[in-house]
Design a protein around this motif. Structure first.
Motif, PDB file in Angstrom:
ATOM      1  N   LYS A  97       0.826  -1.214   0.000  1.00 26.04           N
ATOM      2  CA  LYS A  97       0.000   0.000   0.000  1.00 26.04           C
ATOM      3  C   LYS A  97       0.860   1.265   0.000  1.00 26.04           C
ATOM      4  CE  LYS A  97      -3.465   2.502   2.595  1.00 26.04           C
ATOM      5  NZ  LYS A  97      -4.242   2.609   3.824  1.00 26.04           N
ATOM      6  N   TYR A  98       2.028   1.183   0.615  1.00 28.59           N
ATOM      7  CA  TYR A  98       2.886   2.362   0.774  1.00 28.59           C
ATOM      8  C   TYR A  98       4.146   2.329  -0.082  1.00 28.59           C
ATOM      9  CZ  TYR A  98      -0.089   2.657   4.879  1.00 28.59           C
ATOM     10  OH  TYR A  98      -1.163   2.699   5.717  1.00 28.59           O
ATOM     11  N   ASP A 101       4.471   5.055  -2.768  1.00 30.25           N
ATOM     12  CA  ASP A 101       4.603   6.347  -2.087  1.00 30.25           C
ATOM     13  C   ASP A 101       6.039   6.546  -1.603  1.00 30.25           C
ATOM     14  OD1 ASP A 101       1.945   6.955  -2.469  1.00 30.25           O
ATOM     15  OD2 ASP A 101       1.338   6.538  -0.399  1.00 30.25           O
ATOM     16  N   THR A 119       0.090  15.363  -4.966  1.00 34.37           N
ATOM     17  CA  THR A 119      -0.286  14.061  -4.436  1.00 34.37           C
ATOM     18  C   THR A 119      -1.718  14.035  -3.932  1.00 34.37           C
ATOM     19  OG1 THR A 119       0.305  12.350  -2.817  1.00 34.37           O
ATOM     20  CG2 THR A 119       0.657  14.643  -2.152  1.00 34.37           C
ATOM     21  N   SER A 120      -2.315  12.866  -4.010  1.00 31.83           N
ATOM     22  CA  SER A 120      -3.629  12.664  -3.413  1.00 31.83           C
ATOM     23  C   SER A 120      -3.492  12.105  -2.004  1.00 31.83           C
ATOM     24  CB  SER A 120      -4.450  11.696  -4.267  1.00 31.83           C
ATOM     25  OG  SER A 120      -3.798  10.431  -4.337  1.00 31.83           O
ATOM     26  N   ASP A 121      -2.283  11.817  -1.584  1.00 31.09           N
ATOM     27  CA  ASP A 121      -2.041  11.164  -0.304  1.00 31.09           C
ATOM     28  C   ASP A 121      -1.126  12.009   0.577  1.00 31.09           C
ATOM     29  OD1 ASP A 121      -2.044   9.327   1.693  1.00 31.09           O
ATOM     30  OD2 ASP A 121      -1.111   7.714   0.534  1.00 31.09           O
ATOM     31  N   ASP A 123      -1.243  12.860   3.733  1.00 35.92           N
ATOM     32  CA  ASP A 123      -0.897  12.357   5.067  1.00 35.92           C
ATOM     33  C   ASP A 123       0.284  11.394   5.034  1.00 35.92           C
ATOM     34  OD1 ASP A 123      -2.914  13.858   6.230  1.00 35.92           O
ATOM     35  OD2 ASP A 123      -4.370  12.223   6.163  1.00 35.92           O
ATOM     36  N   ASP A 124       0.211  10.384   4.170  1.00 34.77           N
ATOM     37  CA  ASP A 124       1.306   9.412   4.107  1.00 34.77           C
ATOM     38  C   ASP A 124       2.576  10.030   3.541  1.00 34.77           C
ATOM     39  OD1 ASP A 124      -0.208   7.385   5.244  1.00 34.77           O
ATOM     40  OD2 ASP A 124      -0.935   6.667   3.302  1.00 34.77           O
TER      41      ASP A 124
END
Length: 138
Positions: A97-98, A101, A119-121, A123-124
Motif C-alpha cells: 500500500k505504501y 509512495d 499528491t492525493s495522499d 498524510d502518508d
C-alpha cells in the motif's frame, strides 16, 4: 480546485500517481501547476514506478506518450529501493500500500529544491518526506 501559485524559481515538481493521472486527463488545476513549474524553470519529474501505477487501458496512446515526453522519468535504483524501505520503517509504514509512495518520496528527496509533490495522499507523503518537500493536494 483553485489555482495555486508555488513561490520561487527552479526546483522540482513531482507528480505522484494521482498527479500524473490528472495531468493525463488534462485537469485544469494540474495543468496550471505544471505550466507554472515550466514557467519558473522547474524540473517536472515522475518516478518510473508511478508510470506503472497510473497506466490503464483507457489512456489514449498519443496522450500518454505526449505527457511522458514532457516529464523527466526517474528510474528506481537499488540504492533508492533501500532508501525507500528505510523511509517506510522510519515512518512506521509497510507493505505494498505504501511502497510506491516511498519510491516517490525518495525520488523527491534526490531532486534539486525546492521540491513540490502533487499528491492525493498528503498524510502518508508527509510521514515519508517530513519537512523536505512541499505537498500539494490534488
Amino acid at each position: 480546485m483553485a489555482r495555486r501559485r508555488i513561490a520561487g524559481s527552479g526546483g522540482t515538481l513531482i507528480l505522484d500517481s494521482q498527479g500524473l493521472s490528472l495531468y493525463l486527463e488534462q485537469d485544469r488545476s494540474v495543468l496550471a501547476l505544471v505550466r507554472a513549474a515550466l514557467e519558473r524553470g522547474a524540473n517536472r519529474v515522475v518516478s518510473g514506478a508511478t508510470l506503472i501505477e497510473a497506466h490503464h487501458s483507457g489512456i489514449k496512446s498519443a496522450r500518454w506518450h505526449f505527457v511522458l515526453s514532457q516529464l523527466d522519468i526517474k528510474p528506481l535504483s537499488v540504492e533508492w529501493s533501500k532508501e525507500a524501505a528505510d523511509l517506510l520503517t522510519r515512518a512506521g509504514l509497510h507493505g505494498h500500500k505504501y511502497a510506491i509512495d516511498a519510491i516517490v518520496a525518495v525520488t523527491a528527496i534526490h531532486q534539486p529544491g525546492p521540491v513540490v509533490i502533487l499528491t492525493s495522499d498528503v498524510d502518508d507523503m508527509a510521514k515519508l518526506c517530513g519537512e523536505r518537500v512541499t505537498l500539494v493536494a490534488v
